[in-house]
Every structure is written in structure tokens, then in C-alpha cells.
Design an enzyme around this catalytic site. Structure first.
Site, PDB file in Angstrom:
ATOM      1  N   GLN A  58       0.822  -1.211   0.000  1.00 34.34           N
ATOM      2  CA  GLN A  58       0.000   0.000   0.000  1.00 34.34           C
ATOM      3  C   GLN A  58       0.863   1.272   0.000  1.00 34.34           C
ATOM      4  O   GLN A  58       0.561   2.258  -0.668  1.00 34.34           O
ATOM      5  CB  GLN A  58      -0.900  -0.008   1.244  1.00 34.34           C
ATOM      6  N   ASP A 112      -7.419   5.647   7.685  1.00 36.30           N
ATOM      7  CA  ASP A 112      -7.776   4.266   7.324  1.00 36.30           C
ATOM      8  C   ASP A 112      -9.041   3.939   8.127  1.00 36.30           C
ATOM      9  O   ASP A 112      -9.441   4.702   9.015  1.00 36.30           O
ATOM     10  CB  ASP A 112      -6.609   3.337   7.702  1.00 36.30           C
ATOM     11  N   CYS A 129      -6.258   4.561   2.187  1.00 34.85           N
ATOM     12  CA  CYS A 129      -5.925   3.336   1.442  1.00 34.85           C
ATOM     13  C   CYS A 129      -7.167   2.709   0.804  1.00 34.85           C
ATOM     14  O   CYS A 129      -7.050   1.962  -0.158  1.00 34.85           O
ATOM     15  CB  CYS A 129      -5.230   2.350   2.361  1.00 34.85           C
ATOM     16  N   ARG A 178      -1.822   1.483  -6.886  1.00 33.07           N
ATOM     17  CA  ARG A 178      -1.571   0.134  -6.358  1.00 33.07           C
ATOM     18  C   ARG A 178      -1.104  -0.782  -7.482  1.00 33.07           C
ATOM     19  O   ARG A 178      -0.226  -1.623  -7.304  1.00 33.07           O
ATOM     20  CB  ARG A 178      -2.844  -0.454  -5.724  1.00 33.07           C
TER      21      ARG A 178
HETATM   22  N1   CP Z   1      -6.164  -0.765   0.165  1.00 35.18           N
HETATM   23  C1   CP Z   1      -6.360  -2.072  -0.004  1.00 35.18           C
HETATM   24  O1   CP Z   1      -5.513  -2.892   0.293  1.00 35.18           O
HETATM   25  O2   CP Z   1      -7.555  -2.384  -0.543  1.00 35.18           O
HETATM   26  P1   CP Z   1      -8.160  -3.854  -0.696  1.00 35.18           P
HETATM   27  O3   CP Z   1      -8.467  -4.353   0.679  1.00 35.18           O
HETATM   28  O4   CP Z   1      -9.381  -3.662  -1.532  1.00 35.18           O
HETATM   29  O5   CP Z   1      -7.143  -4.723  -1.379  1.00 35.18           O
HETATM   30  N1  NVA Z   2      -6.398  -1.576   8.118  1.00 36.36           N
HETATM   31  C1  NVA Z   2      -7.272  -2.083   7.072  1.00 36.36           C
HETATM   32  C2  NVA Z   2      -6.644  -1.921   5.731  1.00 36.36           C
HETATM   33  C3  NVA Z   2      -7.505  -2.327   4.589  1.00 36.36           C
HETATM   34  C4  NVA Z   2      -6.838  -2.147   3.263  1.00 36.36           C
HETATM   35  C5  NVA Z   2      -7.583  -3.544   7.343  1.00 36.36           C
HETATM   36  O1  NVA Z   2      -6.671  -4.293   7.691  1.00 36.36           O
HETATM   37  O2  NVA Z   2      -8.743  -3.937   7.209  1.00 36.36           O
END
Ligand code: CP
Ligand code: NVA
Length: 334
Positions: free
Chosen positions: A141, A234, A277, A316
Site C-alpha cells: 500500500q 484508514d 488506502c 496500487r
Molecule cells: N487498500 C487495499 O488494500 O484495498 P483492498 O483491501 O481492496 O485490497
Molecule cells: N487496516 C485495514 C486496511 C484495509 C486495506 C484492514 O486491515 O482492514
């Protein structure tokens, strides 16, 4: 002309410390080159006949699709394997799975719970393994985040990133180290209960010091974001922590990124962007948020001119492609 370092060939990425600072910056530049190359219509053969297994224990929109399309763009093949598809960790140990898949595939991208499983896959498979998110880290990420900052501001120099929210989750841990490695100032605004793990913080502080920047942690978000150029957040509840939803919403309400917090940076008319993200709970249109409205970011900020979240999510793909190409491509064939 694509430029990448020979030292990256065959390399796994468990976390950002898997690379030197120079290698990390080089990978961001390579991703920018690959992005320009794709925009010019080139679909190459940098991953020709390379087979990559994607083992996913958790859901994904960006990581899964970015990886599969990145591989296909360059002539390779990706296979998406979820937990019910394979015996991973149930009937067959992680070690045995690694030894089987390592004989079949050229590389493995893993998304799951335990960081140790990712490390065991790398240890026993004999092929490069990339961490596509664990409970502890989300390194792929951060390449996309920093590429987005570099594209938007023209450079990573003299930039302050303020992360606001759950300060000890996988994204926060990796973002802190990524900023440190790339010479970007990092501020974490989070309640005391969610301060970064001491060892992870100390490790990142040492790297930041080496690169002439600092890391600061605040429990007051208004004080913390002063002077920031990037406000980053996030979700408040990461995958696997669903039981903590009510507690986290209560604890993190004061940490929502809204226009008042954007203004508190003092940079509303200057260099300022919003990153996330994704996925994001920014409105009340999704099933999960229909009763609680916006959580970590308001719709106003999410949809504003400051928001670069869709550039970030596109990046990404280019950054994962850079990782895979640098590890798997036979440079002599380019
Ligand atoms: N940001 C990210 O990792 O998104 P996903 O969970 O959709 O892969
Ligand atoms: N912190 C979040 C990130 C998702 C891309 C999770 O782990 O769900």
C-alpha cells in the site's frame, strides 16, 4: 527506458524493511515509469510465462485486482486462491503449502492474518513472496501512497504526512516506516490506547533520524496536523477486529477527518492532500455504514479537490507491477 536495481531480483517483501531506502525509492520511480509506459499503450512481456499465486485469507478489491492485471499486462499468469480453495493451514501446514506452491509458481503474494505465515511462506517456498497485508503490516500500500505524493507535489522532499485514526494498525505501521525510509516527516494522531507499538515506533524513529526527519505522536489531532501536507486515514476497524466496532467508533469519533481538521493544517490554500488506502466509510450509502453516517472521513473531504484517493488506488497496480517485475523479470530479456 526502465531502470531498476539488480539487487531486487528474486527478492521477497515481508515488510518495508525488506528493502534498503535506496531500493524503496527506486521501486517508486520504476512504478512511475511503468505507469507512463502503460499510459502510452504498451502491454509488454516483462512477466512472460511467470506464474504467480495469490493466497488471500481476507477480502480485497484493490490488491487482488491490481496484482492480477499487473501480471496480465506483462504477459504472466496469476492464480487467485482463497482459504476455502486450498488446504492452507487446515489440512496442510503453511510450510508444506509453501514447498508445494514454490515448485509450481514463480512467486506468491499473500494476504492474511498472521505475519508469521507470510514469513513461513517466504522461508519454505524458495520463491519471492510479497506481503499483500497481514494484521501487522501493509507494505504494498505504501508504495502507492508515496508515488501519489511524489506525483502530486513533484517530489517527496519537505513533506509532512499526518496519519489520523487507529495509530497501531497494519497501514499505520507500514506508513510510518515508509515515510521514515523516504525522508518524509510523519505525525501520528491517535488516542493513547492506540499509540504505535513501542518497538515498531523505535525502529522507524531510528530510520527517520538517519534520513533527517522525525516522527511525532499526538493524542490531540488538531495540534498534530498543524503544518501537515497530507492527511491520511484508514478504517477504524480493520479486518479481523469486527468485535471491536462499537468501542472503536466511540474512541475514534474525535479523529474524523473533516474540513475543520483540513483547515487546522494551516495549508488549506497551499500544499495539501487527503489520502486513504480504501475502502472508506465516508457516507451513509453502504450497507455497513447506513446507520452511522461518515466515520473516519466526511463525504465533503472525500469528494473534495484535496482528495487523491483514486489516483492512490490506481497506483496500487503500477507499484505492485514494479515489485513483481523487479523480482521476477530476467533483465537480459528486456
Ligand atoms: N487498500 C487495499 O488494500 O484495498 P483492498 O483491501 O481492496 O485490497
Ligand atoms: N487496516 C485495514 C486496511 C484495509 C486495506 C484492514 O486491515 O482492514
Amino acid at each position: 527506458m526502465l531502470t531498476w536495481m539488480d539487487s531486487l531480483k528474486g527478492r521477497s517483501m515481508m515488510r518495508l524493511t525488506s528493502f534498503t531506502d535506496e531500493e524503496m525509492l527506486n521501486l517508486i520511480d520504476l512504478a512511475a515509469q511503468l505507469k507512463a509506459r502503460r499510459a502510452a499503450g504498451v502491454r509488454g512481456n516483462l512477466l512472460h510465462r511467470k506464474n504467480v499465486a495469490l493466497i488471500f485469507e481476507k477480502s480485497s478489491t484493490r490488491t487482488r485486482n491490481s496484482t492480477l492485471v499487473a501480471i496480465r499486462d506483462e504477459g504472466g499468469n496469476g492464480e487467485y486462491l482463497t482459504r476455502p480453495d486450498i488446504h492452507f493451514g487446515k489440512k496442510e501446514s503453511v510450510k508444506d503449502t509453501a514447498r508445494v506452491l514454490g515448485r509450481i509458481y514463480d512467486g506468491i503474494l499473500f494476504r492474511g492474518f498472521r505475519q508469521q505465515d507470510c514469513e513461513d511462506l517466504a522461508k519454505h517456498s524458495g520463491v519471492p513472496v510479497w506481503n499483500g497485508l497481514t494484521d501487522d503490516y501493509h507494505p504494498t500500500q505504501i508504495f502507492a501512497d508515496l508515488l501519489t505524493v511524489q506525483e502530486t507535489f513533484g517530489s517527496l522532499k519537505d513533506v509532512t504526512v499526518a496519519y489520523v485514526g487507529d495509530g497501531r494498525n497494519n497501514v499505520a505501521n507500514s506508513l510510518m516506516m515508509g515515510c521514515a525510509k523516504c525522508g518524509v516527516r510523519y505525525v501520528c494522531c491517535t488516542p493513547r490506547e492506540l499509540w504505535p507499538d513501542e518497538a515498531i515506533l523505535a525502529e522507524a524513529e531510528a530510520v527517520a533520524k538517519r534520513n533527517g526527519v522525525d516522527i511525532r505522536v499526538f493524542d490531540d489531532p488538531v495540534k498534530g496536523v498543524k503544518g501537515a501536507n497530507v492527511l491520511y486515514t484508514d478504517v477504524w476497524v480493520s479486518m479481523g477486529e469486527e468485535a471491536k466496532t462499537a468501542e472503536r467508533i466511540k474512541m475514534l469519533r474525535p479523529y474524523q477527518i473533516n474540513m475543520d481538521l483540513m483547515r487546522a493544517t494551516g495549508n488549506i490554500d497551499g500544499r495539501l492532500m487527503f489520502l486513504h488506502c480504501l475502502p472508506a466509510f465516508h457516507d451513509n450509502r453502504t450497507e455497513a455504514t447506513k446507520d452511522c453516517g461518515a466515520l473516519e472521513v466526511t463525504d465533503e473531504v472525500f469528494e473534495s479537490k484535496y482528495s487523491k484517493v483514486f489516483d492512490e488506488s490506481e497506483n496500487r497496480m503500477h507499484t505492485i507491477k514494479a515489485l513483481l517485475v523487479s523480482a521476477l523479470c530476467d533483465r537480459a530479456s528486456v
